[in-house]
Design an enzyme around this catalytic site. Structure first.
Site, PDB file in Angstrom:
ATOM      1  N   LYS A  11       5.547  58.733  59.961  1.00  0.00           N
ATOM      2  CA  LYS A  11       5.291  60.162  59.796  1.00  0.00           C
ATOM      3  C   LYS A  11       6.603  60.962  59.756  1.00  0.00           C
ATOM      4  O   LYS A  11       7.669  60.428  60.065  1.00  0.00           O
ATOM      5  CB  LYS A  11       4.368  60.620  60.928  1.00  0.00           C
ATOM      6  CG  LYS A  11       2.975  59.927  60.890  1.00  0.00           C
ATOM      7  CD  LYS A  11       2.074  60.454  62.012  1.00  0.00           C
ATOM      8  CE  LYS A  11       0.675  59.855  61.947  1.00  0.00           C
ATOM      9  NZ  LYS A  11      -0.205  60.420  63.007  1.00  0.00           N
ATOM     10  N   TYR A  51      -6.876  63.496  55.808  1.00  0.00           N
ATOM     11  CA  TYR A  51      -7.390  63.683  57.163  1.00  0.00           C
ATOM     12  C   TYR A  51      -8.707  64.469  57.184  1.00  0.00           C
ATOM     13  O   TYR A  51      -9.044  65.071  58.211  1.00  0.00           O
ATOM     14  CB  TYR A  51      -6.345  64.379  58.033  1.00  0.00           C
ATOM     15  CG  TYR A  51      -5.219  63.457  58.487  1.00  0.00           C
ATOM     16  CD1 TYR A  51      -5.457  62.436  59.409  1.00  0.00           C
ATOM     17  CD2 TYR A  51      -3.928  63.608  58.002  1.00  0.00           C
ATOM     18  CE1 TYR A  51      -4.441  61.590  59.836  1.00  0.00           C
ATOM     19  CE2 TYR A  51      -2.893  62.764  58.429  1.00  0.00           C
ATOM     20  CZ  TYR A  51      -3.162  61.765  59.347  1.00  0.00           C
ATOM     21  OH  TYR A  51      -2.150  60.930  59.772  1.00  0.00           O
ATOM     22  N   PHE A  59      -7.090  70.729  66.131  1.00  0.00           N
ATOM     23  CA  PHE A  59      -5.702  70.399  65.799  1.00  0.00           C
ATOM     24  C   PHE A  59      -5.462  70.218  64.302  1.00  0.00           C
ATOM     25  O   PHE A  59      -4.345  69.906  63.887  1.00  0.00           O
ATOM     26  CB  PHE A  59      -5.261  69.139  66.552  1.00  0.00           C
ATOM     27  CG  PHE A  59      -6.087  67.902  66.262  1.00  0.00           C
ATOM     28  CD1 PHE A  59      -5.839  67.116  65.145  1.00  0.00           C
ATOM     29  CD2 PHE A  59      -7.113  67.528  67.113  1.00  0.00           C
ATOM     30  CE1 PHE A  59      -6.602  65.982  64.879  1.00  0.00           C
ATOM     31  CE2 PHE A  59      -7.890  66.394  66.860  1.00  0.00           C
ATOM     32  CZ  PHE A  59      -7.628  65.622  65.728  1.00  0.00           C
ATOM     33  N   ARG A  87      -3.057  48.262  64.992  1.00  0.00           N
ATOM     34  CA  ARG A  87      -3.411  49.288  65.988  1.00  0.00           C
ATOM     35  C   ARG A  87      -2.870  48.889  67.372  1.00  0.00           C
ATOM     36  O   ARG A  87      -2.410  49.744  68.133  1.00  0.00           O
ATOM     37  CB  ARG A  87      -4.932  49.495  66.056  1.00  0.00           C
ATOM     38  CG  ARG A  87      -5.581  50.056  64.794  1.00  0.00           C
ATOM     39  CD  ARG A  87      -5.274  51.505  64.521  1.00  0.00           C
ATOM     40  NE  ARG A  87      -5.659  52.401  65.590  1.00  0.00           N
ATOM     41  CZ  ARG A  87      -5.872  53.710  65.431  1.00  0.00           C
ATOM     42  NH1 ARG A  87      -5.753  54.280  64.231  1.00  0.00           N
ATOM     43  NH2 ARG A  87      -6.187  54.459  66.451  1.00  0.00           N
ATOM     44  N   THR A  93      -3.122  56.742  70.580  1.00  0.00           N
ATOM     45  CA  THR A  93      -2.801  57.975  69.842  1.00  0.00           C
ATOM     46  C   THR A  93      -1.832  58.849  70.627  1.00  0.00           C
ATOM     47  O   THR A  93      -0.879  59.392  70.073  1.00  0.00           O
ATOM     48  CB  THR A  93      -4.101  58.764  69.558  1.00  0.00           C
ATOM     49  OG1 THR A  93      -5.022  57.900  68.895  1.00  0.00           O
ATOM     50  CG2 THR A  93      -3.829  59.977  68.694  1.00  0.00           C
ATOM     51  N   ARG A 104       4.442  53.623  69.304  1.00  0.00           N
ATOM     52  CA  ARG A 104       4.285  55.006  69.774  1.00  0.00           C
ATOM     53  C   ARG A 104       4.940  55.217  71.138  1.00  0.00           C
ATOM     54  O   ARG A 104       5.529  56.269  71.390  1.00  0.00           O
ATOM     55  CB  ARG A 104       2.805  55.395  69.776  1.00  0.00           C
ATOM     56  CG  ARG A 104       2.306  55.722  68.353  1.00  0.00           C
ATOM     57  CD  ARG A 104       0.817  55.868  68.282  1.00  0.00           C
ATOM     58  NE  ARG A 104       0.368  56.478  67.026  1.00  0.00           N
ATOM     59  CZ  ARG A 104      -0.897  56.477  66.616  1.00  0.00           C
ATOM     60  NH1 ARG A 104      -1.841  55.908  67.360  1.00  0.00           N
ATOM     61  NH2 ARG A 104      -1.230  57.048  65.473  1.00  0.00           N
ATOM     62  N   HIS A 117       1.094  56.178  61.536  1.00  0.00           N
ATOM     63  CA  HIS A 117      -0.341  56.084  61.274  1.00  0.00           C
ATOM     64  C   HIS A 117      -0.710  54.614  61.114  1.00  0.00           C
ATOM     65  O   HIS A 117       0.079  53.830  60.584  1.00  0.00           O
ATOM     66  CB  HIS A 117      -0.679  56.816  59.970  1.00  0.00           C
ATOM     67  CG  HIS A 117      -2.092  56.560  59.484  1.00  0.00           C
ATOM     68  ND1 HIS A 117      -3.176  57.212  60.008  1.00  0.00           N
ATOM     69  CD2 HIS A 117      -2.578  55.682  58.561  1.00  0.00           C
ATOM     70  CE1 HIS A 117      -4.283  56.758  59.405  1.00  0.00           C
ATOM     71  NE2 HIS A 117      -3.947  55.836  58.528  1.00  0.00           N
ATOM     72  N   GLU A 128      -7.197  54.302  52.002  1.00  0.00           N
ATOM     73  CA  GLU A 128      -5.901  54.949  52.244  1.00  0.00           C
ATOM     74  C   GLU A 128      -4.800  54.334  51.381  1.00  0.00           C
ATOM     75  O   GLU A 128      -3.919  55.043  50.877  1.00  0.00           O
ATOM     76  CB  GLU A 128      -5.552  54.854  53.737  1.00  0.00           C
ATOM     77  CG  GLU A 128      -6.496  55.703  54.590  1.00  0.00           C
ATOM     78  CD  GLU A 128      -6.372  55.474  56.093  1.00  0.00           C
ATOM     79  OE1 GLU A 128      -7.127  56.121  56.853  1.00  0.00           O
ATOM     80  OE2 GLU A 128      -5.542  54.646  56.521  1.00  0.00           O
TER      81      GLU A 128
HETATM   82  N1  UDP Z   1      -4.026  64.356  66.666  1.00  0.00           N
HETATM   83  C1  UDP Z   1      -3.639  65.492  67.361  1.00  0.00           C
HETATM   84  N2  UDP Z   1      -4.344  65.860  68.474  1.00  0.00           N
HETATM   85  C2  UDP Z   1      -5.424  65.147  68.930  1.00  0.00           C
HETATM   86  C3  UDP Z   1      -5.809  64.003  68.224  1.00  0.00           C
HETATM   87  C4  UDP Z   1      -5.099  63.628  67.102  1.00  0.00           C
HETATM   88  O1  UDP Z   1      -2.686  66.153  66.960  1.00  0.00           O
HETATM   89  O2  UDP Z   1      -6.015  65.534  69.937  1.00  0.00           O
HETATM   90  C5  UDP Z   1      -3.292  63.951  65.454  1.00  0.00           C
HETATM   91  C6  UDP Z   1      -2.350  62.774  65.697  1.00  0.00           C
HETATM   92  O3  UDP Z   1      -1.203  62.932  64.854  1.00  0.00           O
HETATM   93  C7  UDP Z   1      -3.222  61.608  65.251  1.00  0.00           C
HETATM   94  C8  UDP Z   1      -3.959  62.197  64.058  1.00  0.00           C
HETATM   95  O4  UDP Z   1      -4.219  63.544  64.454  1.00  0.00           O
HETATM   96  O5  UDP Z   1      -2.437  60.483  64.907  1.00  0.00           O
HETATM   97  C9  UDP Z   1      -5.237  61.507  63.698  1.00  0.00           C
HETATM   98  O6  UDP Z   1      -6.057  61.422  64.846  1.00  0.00           O
HETATM   99  P1  UDP Z   1      -6.838  60.072  65.212  1.00  0.00           P
HETATM  100  O7  UDP Z   1      -7.800  60.411  66.287  1.00  0.00           O
HETATM  101  O8  UDP Z   1      -7.368  59.446  63.965  1.00  0.00           O
HETATM  102  O9  UDP Z   1      -5.686  59.164  65.857  1.00  0.00           O
HETATM  103  P2  UDP Z   1      -4.988  57.829  65.321  1.00  0.00           P
HETATM  104  O10 UDP Z   1      -6.018  57.055  64.542  1.00  0.00           O
HETATM  105  O11 UDP Z   1      -3.818  58.273  64.468  1.00  0.00           O
HETATM  106  O12 UDP Z   1      -4.531  57.107  66.557  1.00  0.00           O
HETATM  107 MG    MG Z   2      -7.231  57.631  62.984  1.00  0.00          MG
END
Ligand code: UDP
Ligand code: MG
Length: 139
Positions: A11, A51, A59, A87, A93, A104, A117, A128
């Site tokens: 990112k 997204y 958010f 993952r 996350t 992360r 991501h 994707e």
């Molecule tokens: N995100 C955020 N706040 C939250 C949850 C997610 O800013 O409370 C952002 C974060 O950059 C995350 C993306 O939105 O990677 C997509 O969210 P997802 O729940 O799909 O998380 P991921 O699959 O990336 O772990």
């Molecule tokens: Mg996700």
């Protein structure tokens, strides 16, 4: 549906901080083969589409702003059990909850700016990858 591929983005925060090399080293060191890769920048419309599943979340606006503010590295990765293993490699996350040694944990600043991501299913990995790459760009 193939089960040996996933899609990733390094990112904008990772690119800004000069972490591309270190993160790619972690990815290839964990056994993932890069089968597509480019430096690119998402437009507002790209990020809103990518997204879309989150478009009702509080958010969403910040997420789109973050993901469009500079270039990203988009890549398709190949490994047995790719989606789940990637993952695990990237961690939770929220980097505060991510396990030691995960990407992360090592490189993400916050829940919003979390460095990488990783697709969450084989189906989304395919969607994707096709969003970012033409067929002839995936090897
Ligand atoms: N995100 C955020 N706040 C939250 C949850 C997610 O800013 O409370 C952002 C974060 O950059 C995350 C993306 O939105 O990677 C997509 O969210 P997802 O729940 O799909 O998380 P991921 O699959 O990336 O772990
Ligand atoms: Mg996700």
């Amino acid at each position: 549906m193939r089960t040996d591929r996933t899609f990733t983005m390094l990112k904008p925060d990772s690119v800004e901080k000069g972490y591309i090399g270190a993160i790619l080293e972690k990815i290839t060191g964990a056994g993932f083969k890069i089968v597509a890769m480019k430096l690119t920048q998402m437009t507002q419309s790209d990020a809103e589409t990518f997204y879309a599943v989150h478009n009702e979340r509080p958010f969403f606006g910040e997420l789109v702003e973050y993901m469009t503010r500079g270039p990203i590295v988009a890549a398709v990765l190949e490994k047995e059990n790719a989606v789940q293993d990637f993952r695990t490699l990237i961690g939770a996350t929220n980097p505060a909850d991510a396990a030691e040694g995960t990407i992360r944990k090592m490189y993400a600043a916050s829940m919003g700016e979390n460095a990488v991501h990783g697709s969450d299913s084989d189906e989304n990995a395919e969607i994707e990858s096709q969003f970012h790459f033409a067929g002839r760009e995936i090897f």
